[in-house]
Write a protein that holds these residues in place. Structure first.
Motif, PDB file in Angstrom:
ATOM      1  N   ALA A  41      39.503  46.618   7.486  1.00 48.92           N
ATOM      2  CA  ALA A  41      39.561  46.634   8.949  1.00 48.92           C
ATOM      3  C   ALA A  41      40.795  45.871   9.412  1.00 48.92           C
ATOM      4  O   ALA A  41      41.078  44.766   8.940  1.00 48.92           O
ATOM      5  CB  ALA A  41      38.300  45.987   9.514  1.00 48.92           C
ATOM      6  N   LEU A  42      41.521  46.465  10.338  1.00 51.58           N
ATOM      7  CA  LEU A  42      42.770  45.873  10.808  1.00 51.58           C
ATOM      8  C   LEU A  42      42.547  45.079  12.087  1.00 51.58           C
ATOM      9  O   LEU A  42      41.645  45.358  12.870  1.00 51.58           O
ATOM     10  CB  LEU A  42      43.813  46.960  11.054  1.00 51.58           C
ATOM     11  CG  LEU A  42      44.218  47.789   9.838  1.00 51.58           C
ATOM     12  CD1 LEU A  42      45.188  48.891  10.252  1.00 51.58           C
ATOM     13  CD2 LEU A  42      44.849  46.917   8.759  1.00 51.58           C
ATOM     14  N   ASP A  43      43.417  44.103  12.305  1.00 42.99           N
ATOM     15  CA  ASP A  43      43.397  43.294  13.509  1.00 42.99           C
ATOM     16  C   ASP A  43      44.838  43.030  13.921  1.00 42.99           C
ATOM     17  O   ASP A  43      45.779  43.210  13.121  1.00 42.99           O
ATOM     18  CB  ASP A  43      42.660  41.973  13.249  1.00 42.99           C
ATOM     19  CG  ASP A  43      42.256  41.269  14.535  1.00 42.99           C
ATOM     20  OD1 ASP A  43      42.458  41.837  15.626  1.00 42.99           O
ATOM     21  OD2 ASP A  43      41.737  40.134  14.441  1.00 42.99           O
ATOM     22  N   VAL A  44      45.028  42.617  15.164  1.00 43.82           N
ATOM     23  CA  VAL A  44      46.345  42.220  15.653  1.00 43.82           C
ATOM     24  C   VAL A  44      46.227  40.777  16.124  1.00 43.82           C
ATOM     25  O   VAL A  44      45.401  40.456  16.976  1.00 43.82           O
ATOM     26  CB  VAL A  44      46.810  43.128  16.803  1.00 43.82           C
ATOM     27  CG1 VAL A  44      48.208  42.717  17.275  1.00 43.82           C
ATOM     28  CG2 VAL A  44      46.826  44.588  16.363  1.00 43.82           C
ATOM     29  N   VAL A  45      47.025  39.884  15.537  1.00 38.34           N
ATOM     30  CA  VAL A  45      46.934  38.465  15.859  1.00 38.34           C
ATOM     31  C   VAL A  45      48.293  37.954  16.333  1.00 38.34           C
ATOM     32  O   VAL A  45      49.323  38.561  16.085  1.00 38.34           O
ATOM     33  CB  VAL A  45      46.459  37.635  14.642  1.00 38.34           C
ATOM     34  CG1 VAL A  45      45.134  38.138  14.123  1.00 38.34           C
ATOM     35  CG2 VAL A  45      47.506  37.654  13.523  1.00 38.34           C
ATOM     36  N   GLY A  46      48.259  36.804  17.019  1.00 40.37           N
ATOM     37  CA  GLY A  46      49.494  36.205  17.496  1.00 40.37           C
ATOM     38  C   GLY A  46      49.395  35.864  18.959  1.00 40.37           C
ATOM     39  O   GLY A  46      48.373  36.124  19.615  1.00 40.37           O
ATOM     40  N   ALA A  53      51.261  40.368  15.079  1.00 35.67           N
ATOM     41  CA  ALA A  53      51.284  40.899  13.720  1.00 35.67           C
ATOM     42  C   ALA A  53      50.032  41.724  13.447  1.00 35.67           C
ATOM     43  O   ALA A  53      48.923  41.348  13.840  1.00 35.67           O
ATOM     44  CB  ALA A  53      51.373  39.763  12.708  1.00 35.67           C
ATOM     45  N   VAL A  54      50.211  42.853  12.775  1.00 40.27           N
ATOM     46  CA  VAL A  54      49.099  43.694  12.332  1.00 40.27           C
ATOM     47  C   VAL A  54      48.680  43.201  10.950  1.00 40.27           C
ATOM     48  O   VAL A  54      49.515  43.127  10.030  1.00 40.27           O
ATOM     49  CB  VAL A  54      49.509  45.173  12.275  1.00 40.27           C
ATOM     50  CG1 VAL A  54      48.331  46.034  11.832  1.00 40.27           C
ATOM     51  CG2 VAL A  54      50.031  45.643  13.632  1.00 40.27           C
ATOM     52  N   VAL A  55      47.394  42.859  10.805  1.00 37.21           N
ATOM     53  CA  VAL A  55      46.919  42.204   9.577  1.00 37.21           C
ATOM     54  C   VAL A  55      45.541  42.730   9.197  1.00 37.21           C
ATOM     55  O   VAL A  55      44.874  43.396   9.987  1.00 37.21           O
ATOM     56  CB  VAL A  55      46.820  40.672   9.777  1.00 37.21           C
ATOM     57  CG1 VAL A  55      48.146  40.083  10.221  1.00 37.21           C
ATOM     58  CG2 VAL A  55      45.725  40.314  10.793  1.00 37.21           C
ATOM     59  N   HIS A  56      45.122  42.395   7.970  1.00 31.76           N
ATOM     60  CA  HIS A  56      43.688  42.408   7.663  1.00 31.76           C
ATOM     61  C   HIS A  56      43.333  41.082   7.010  1.00 31.76           C
ATOM     62  O   HIS A  56      44.180  40.414   6.425  1.00 31.76           O
ATOM     63  CB  HIS A  56      43.285  43.618   6.801  1.00 31.76           C
ATOM     64  CG  HIS A  56      43.611  43.511   5.336  1.00 31.76           C
ATOM     65  ND1 HIS A  56      44.481  44.386   4.700  1.00 31.76           N
ATOM     66  CD2 HIS A  56      43.185  42.667   4.350  1.00 31.76           C
ATOM     67  CE1 HIS A  56      44.563  44.081   3.407  1.00 31.76           C
ATOM     68  NE2 HIS A  56      43.788  43.040   3.172  1.00 31.76           N
ATOM     69  N   ARG A  57      42.070  40.702   7.158  1.00 34.36           N
ATOM     70  CA  ARG A  57      41.603  39.427   6.610  1.00 34.36           C
ATOM     71  C   ARG A  57      41.283  39.647   5.144  1.00 34.36           C
ATOM     72  O   ARG A  57      40.594  40.593   4.777  1.00 34.36           O
ATOM     73  CB  ARG A  57      40.413  38.914   7.419  1.00 34.36           C
ATOM     74  CG  ARG A  57      40.833  38.686   8.858  1.00 34.36           C
ATOM     75  CD  ARG A  57      39.800  38.091   9.780  1.00 34.36           C
ATOM     76  NE  ARG A  57      40.304  38.166  11.150  1.00 34.36           N
ATOM     77  CZ  ARG A  57      41.180  37.322  11.678  1.00 34.36           C
ATOM     78  NH1 ARG A  57      41.636  36.310  10.937  1.00 34.36           N
ATOM     79  NH2 ARG A  57      41.601  37.468  12.918  1.00 34.36           N
ATOM     80  N   HIS A  58      41.794  38.739   4.321  1.00 34.66           N
ATOM     81  CA  HIS A  58      41.888  38.968   2.882  1.00 34.66           C
ATOM     82  C   HIS A  58      41.344  37.742   2.162  1.00 34.66           C
ATOM     83  O   HIS A  58      41.727  36.614   2.469  1.00 34.66           O
ATOM     84  CB  HIS A  58      43.377  39.182   2.550  1.00 34.66           C
ATOM     85  CG  HIS A  58      43.651  39.759   1.202  1.00 34.66           C
ATOM     86  ND1 HIS A  58      43.297  41.041   0.859  1.00 34.66           N
ATOM     87  CD2 HIS A  58      44.266  39.233   0.113  1.00 34.66           C
ATOM     88  CE1 HIS A  58      43.691  41.282  -0.386  1.00 34.66           C
ATOM     89  NE2 HIS A  58      44.286  40.207  -0.860  1.00 34.66           N
ATOM     90  N   ALA A  59      40.454  37.957   1.227  1.00 37.20           N
ATOM     91  CA  ALA A  59      39.882  36.825   0.487  1.00 37.20           C
ATOM     92  C   ALA A  59      40.088  37.020  -1.004  1.00 37.20           C
ATOM     93  O   ALA A  59      39.211  36.700  -1.812  1.00 37.20           O
ATOM     94  CB  ALA A  59      38.402  36.675   0.811  1.00 37.20           C
TER      95      ALA A  59
END
Length: 274
Positions: A41-46, A53-59
């Motif tokens: 799932a993508l998100d936009v943060v900043g 920035a377009v990101v996904h949360r990664h563990a």
């Protein structure tokens, strides 16, 4: 921003939440219309005022595996970049496997780290995004067909005429001479063509980035290989220019690829892993 391209930032299954970064986009309400790598799932943060920035949360650790898996992940990464390019109007693509980690010393989260970088580099990022708005990257490869060019050359035709009535042994010697001379003539012609063709192609580009590359096919002599940053209205003009060049120079071979997001023109300020 601290990229982690080599696996030093954790191992698969780690509980540490990091951010995998795909691209930087301008301020606005861009919402990704695609999924990320492996359906993430993508998100936009900043900062609200951008850039973001377009990101996904990664563990997990950076992506690493068999070649076929890596190729698939890179294609999925590119899909996100293209979606951002189309949806946000401008994009700064980020390389595959750039991951932002929390700061162990300060306790800052990965999102806080990335937001701080976006704010610090905001003026430079906004300026570059403004410059890239409405542009595409096009790849142009221009080569000379050695056999066709040599056949049309007066010196080569003279040698062919000389060989026609000679004994077999003499013909073999002349063939070797002709082969060497033909290569020299075609190489010289490619060098002579380069400045004119570069000027004509660059006239339709905002920026041009050249590359040295080997011949794509046996028998082709490279003249120019370049990535061109082109505004949308000029794309057809560049295509027409290349068609005109091909008509004027029958031995010229042209490969024209794209349009793509501006991968070759998206250097990110302050993002050096060092």
């Amino acid at each position: 921003m601290t990229p982690d391209p080599d696996g030093t930032g954790g191992s698969a299954g780690s509980a540490e939440v990091t951010l995998y970064v795909y691209a930087v986009v301008p301020a606005g309400d861009h919402r990704p219309r695609v999924s990320g790598i492996d359906g993430a799932a993508l998100d936009v943060v900043g900062p609200v005022g951008g850039p973001r920035a377009v990101v996904h949360r990664h563990a997990a650790a950076p992506y690493d595996g068999p070649d076929d898996d890596v190729k698939l992940w890179i294609l999925q990464h590119s899909d996100v970049v293209e979606d951002a390019w189309e949806g946000a109007g401008a994009v700064l693509p980020v390389s595959f496997n750039v991951i932002v980690r929390p700061d162990a010393e300060t306790g800052a989260t990965a999102e806080a780290q990335l937001t701080a970088w976006l704010m610090t580099e905001g003026p430079a990022l906004r300026r570059r995004l403004d410059e890239l708005t409405g542009t595409s990257e096009l790849r142009v490869e221009v080569s000379l067909d050695h056999e066709e060019y040599a056949a049309s050359n007066a010196e080569m035709r003279q040698i062919a005429d000389e060989m026609a009535d000679r004994p077999a042994g003499v013909r073999r010697l002349l063939e070797k001479r002709a082969e060497k001379m033909g290569k020299e003539i075609t190489d010289r012609a490619a060098d002579d063509l380069y400045p004119e063709l570069r000027t004509r192609i660059a006239g339709h580009c905002v920026e041009i980035e050249e590359y040295r590359s080997p011949a794509r096919e046996t028998g082709l002599v490279p003249v120019l290989t370049a990535s061109c940053l082109v505004r949308a209205p000029r794309q057809q003009e560049l295509g027409a220019e290349l068609s005109a060049i091909a008509s004027e120079q029958p031995a010229v071979r042209i490969r024209f690829l794209g349009p793509w997001p501006p991968y070759s023109f998206a250097e990110l300020p302050g993002a050096d892993p060092a």
